[in-house]
Design an enzyme around this catalytic site. Structure first.
Site, short mmCIF file in Angstrom:
data_model
loop_
_atom_site.label_atom_id
_atom_site.label_comp_id
_atom_site.label_asym_id
_atom_site.label_seq_id
_atom_site.Cartn_x
_atom_site.Cartn_y
_atom_site.Cartn_z
N PRO A 46 -5.56 -31.77 62.88
CA PRO A 46 -5.05 -33.06 62.42
C PRO A 46 -5.26 -33.25 60.92
O PRO A 46 -4.44 -33.88 60.26
CB PRO A 46 -5.86 -34.09 63.22
CG PRO A 46 -6.94 -33.36 63.90
CD PRO A 46 -6.67 -31.89 63.84
N ASP A 200 -8.01 -17.28 25.09
CA ASP A 200 -8.38 -16.84 23.75
C ASP A 200 -7.27 -17.19 22.79
O ASP A 200 -6.13 -17.33 23.18
CB ASP A 200 -8.49 -15.32 23.73
CG ASP A 200 -9.83 -14.84 24.16
OD1 ASP A 200 -10.77 -15.62 24.09
OD2 ASP A 200 -9.91 -13.67 24.56
N LYS A 222 -13.01 -21.54 20.98
CA LYS A 222 -13.71 -22.61 20.27
C LYS A 222 -15.05 -22.98 20.91
O LYS A 222 -15.63 -23.99 20.55
CB LYS A 222 -12.83 -23.86 20.26
CG LYS A 222 -11.63 -23.71 19.37
CD LYS A 222 -10.92 -25.04 19.24
CE LYS A 222 -9.58 -24.85 18.55
NZ LYS A 222 -8.54 -25.62 19.21
N GLY A 253 -5.96 -11.71 25.14
CA GLY A 253 -4.93 -11.01 24.40
C GLY A 253 -4.93 -9.53 24.75
O GLY A 253 -5.98 -8.95 25.01
N GLY A 254 -3.75 -8.92 24.77
CA GLY A 254 -3.67 -7.48 25.01
C GLY A 254 -4.16 -7.09 26.38
O GLY A 254 -3.84 -7.74 27.37
N ASP A 255 -4.97 -6.04 26.42
CA ASP A 255 -5.57 -5.59 27.67
C ASP A 255 -7.03 -6.03 27.69
O ASP A 255 -7.71 -5.95 26.66
CB ASP A 255 -5.47 -4.06 27.76
CG ASP A 255 -6.07 -3.55 29.05
OD1 ASP A 255 -5.32 -3.42 30.02
OD2 ASP A 255 -7.31 -3.32 29.09
N THR A 283 -1.48 -3.51 25.81
CA THR A 283 -2.42 -3.57 24.69
C THR A 283 -1.70 -3.55 23.34
O THR A 283 -0.72 -2.82 23.16
CB THR A 283 -3.46 -2.44 24.76
OG1 THR A 283 -4.33 -2.58 23.62
CG2 THR A 283 -2.82 -1.05 24.71
N GLY A 366 2.26 -9.03 15.62
CA GLY A 366 3.21 -8.23 16.38
C GLY A 366 3.77 -9.00 17.58
O GLY A 366 3.03 -9.60 18.34
N1 SAH Z 1 -7.66 -6.66 23.90
C1 SAH Z 1 -6.76 -6.67 22.78
C2 SAH Z 1 -7.46 -6.37 21.47
C3 SAH Z 1 -8.52 -7.37 21.12
S1 SAH Z 1 -9.20 -7.08 19.53
C4 SAH Z 1 -5.62 -5.72 23.04
O1 SAH Z 1 -5.69 -4.89 23.95
O2 SAH Z 1 -4.62 -5.83 22.34
C5 SAH Z 1 -8.20 -8.10 18.51
C6 SAH Z 1 -7.33 -7.26 17.64
O3 SAH Z 1 -6.16 -6.88 18.33
C7 SAH Z 1 -6.81 -7.98 16.43
O4 SAH Z 1 -7.76 -8.01 15.40
C8 SAH Z 1 -5.63 -7.12 16.07
O5 SAH Z 1 -6.05 -5.92 15.46
C9 SAH Z 1 -5.09 -6.75 17.43
N2 SAH Z 1 -3.99 -7.65 17.86
C10 SAH Z 1 -3.95 -8.37 18.97
N3 SAH Z 1 -2.79 -9.03 19.07
C11 SAH Z 1 -2.07 -8.70 17.99
C12 SAH Z 1 -0.78 -9.04 17.52
N4 SAH Z 1 0.02 -9.85 18.19
N5 SAH Z 1 -0.36 -8.49 16.36
C13 SAH Z 1 -1.14 -7.66 15.68
N6 SAH Z 1 -2.37 -7.31 16.08
C14 SAH Z 1 -2.84 -7.81 17.22
#
Ligand code: SAH
Length: 412
Positions: A46, A200, A222, A253-255, A283, A366
């Site tokens: 229910p 991040d 932050k 960011g990235g991997d 990455t 990038g």
């Molecule tokens: N884990 C992330 C890297 C973290 S270290 C990865 O795999 O991409 C952070 C660094 O990643 C930055 O100082 C820069 O060198 C690079 N980076 C991340 N995003 C970026 C972007 N959009 N353009 C250029 N460099 C980038």
């Protein structure tokens, strides 16, 4: 007391109807496990907990909002009686038993025809423990067994996991270099499941717009300094939210595992008994050069690449990078976090005999609308970085590949 042991069996529930009666936390646990096994879950209650309601709303299970009726068991392969009313549970077992359908019962093991073991999954292994009718002992034994299995599978130190409340988990999601189009499909799926998102600065922040209204977004770039260093504060936040039962997405960011401190966060969760999933990301080490038309390898030009953090200059006492070896390696050198150290890096590579004409390319932002590409020979790299005011985030590529695409329209 002497008990005849139960017969263990692995049920393949995918697509098969399983009835769960009850809508509380026990039902939620069962449902979570059943859904993981791909079962077609039918819930009769229910009222249900918010998490079950949410699953029903998302179509992950079928919920009949009413009390149990005898014929509910009819189409089921398996039944779970999980209400807090012993009479209802007894009626559920009785209805199932009349039809020779196995039925587990939350409140009274001896009144059931099937027992639910304490279960955990890790990689390819499922650990299930039944130890008489004492569920807490089973859980403790399961945790010990799980630790041993994980040690065997991953070579990790065997340490029993601590117990955790239902449902809480952490997902480390690699967000790619910043363009939301470069976040993986699984990343989006996990974000859609999130209660809390820790982001991040370099994560693809555009995806936050698409989150549900009620999702809490924490900008951990932050997190202020306090009792902890920031990374410890982030670990602490991840664990705290997960232990409160939330699905926490850590959007990076990235991997996550490339200079992302992802494994530190994964270990902190593991230490607290919080389950962690990692969703790999694109990455920047590979993608950012690529977005500027620079291949990190190229047939006949470069047979490999090294990805190096430039946050410490060559020769720094804490640096463990053998820059001399890199200079002679013949590999493409991809530097992250190297905006402020590029002058030192270039000087070191030149001193180690690298050709002053070696092409260098710096790619800032990038994949973002603000992407900027700057080029120079190695001998002028420091000047170029200063003149063009290259600033973070940027990836710097040193090697012949940095020049191979020049002139190809649309690339770089
Ligand atoms: N884990 C992330 C890297 C973290 S270290 C990865 O795999 O991409 C952070 C660094 O990643 C930055 O100082 C820069 O060198 C690079 N980076 C991340 N995003 C970026 C972007 N959009 N353009 C250029 N460099 C980038």
């Amino acid at each position: 007391m002497n008990e005849v042991p139960a017969f263990p069996l692995g049920l393949r529930l995918e697509g098969r109807r399983v009835l769960v009666v009850g809508g509380g936390h026990v039902a939620l646990r069962r449902v979570a496990g059943l859904l993981e096994s791909g079962a077609d879950v039918h819930l009769v209650a229910p009222q249900v907990e918010a998490a079950l309601f949410d699953l029903a709303e998302r179509g992950r299970l079928h919920w009949d909002e009413r009390t149990f009726a005898e014929q509910d068991v009819d189409q089921a392969w398996l039944v779970f009686a999980c209400t807090d009313d012993p009479q209802v549970n007894a009626a559920v077992v009785a209805a199932a038993t009349r039809r020779r359908i196995w039925c587990s019962r939350a409140d009274d093991a001896l009144g059931a025809t099937a027992w639910t073991p304490a279960t955990a999954r890790t990689g390819p292994a499922t650990v299930s423990v039944m130890s008489g009718r004492d569920p807490l002992r089973s859980v403790a034994l399961r945790d010990a067994a799980l630790a041993a299995v994980e040690a065997e599978l991953h070579g990790r130190r065997a340490e029993p996991r601590r117990r955790r409340p239902n449902g809480g988990r952490v997902v480390l999601v690699g967000g790619g270099p910043g363009d939301p189009g470069l976040l993986t499909r699984r990343g989006y799926e996990r974000l859609a499941e999130a209660d809390v998102v820790l982001v991040d600065r370099l994560a693809p922040l555009a995806v936050l717009e698409g989150l549900r209204e009620d999702v809490e977004v924490v900008d951990v770039s932050k997190v202020p300094r306090g009792r902890f260093t920031p990374q410890e504060a982030i670990n602490d936040l991840l664990v705290r939210h997960a232990l409160a039962g939330r699905t926490v997405v850590r959007l990076k960011g990235g991997d996550p595992f490339v200079f992302g401190r992802g494994m530190e966060e994964a270990l902190a969760c593991a230490d607290a008994g919080v389950p962690v999933e990692v969703v790999p990301g694109v990455t920047s080490a590979v993608a950012v050069p690529e977005l500027a038309g620079v291949p990190v390898t190229h047939r006949g030009v470069s047979q490999g690449f090294s990805v190096v953090s430039g946050h410490l200059p060559p020769g720094h006492p804490d640096s463990s990078v053998d820059w001399t070896a890199l200079a002679r390696s013949g590999l493409t050198i991809v530097c992250l976090m190297a905006v402020h150290t590029m002058a030192d890096i270039a000087a070191s590579l030149l001193a180690d005999g690298m050709d002053p004409a070696t092409p260098v390319v710096a790619v800032q932002d990038g994949g973002l609308p603000s992407q900027r590409v700057s080029r120079s020979p190695l001998s002028a790299a420091a000047d170029m970085m200063a003149r063009e005011r290259v600033s973070a985030p940027a990836v710097v590529v040193i090697g012949a590949v940095a020049a191979v695409s020049r002139g190809v329209p649309g690339l770089g």
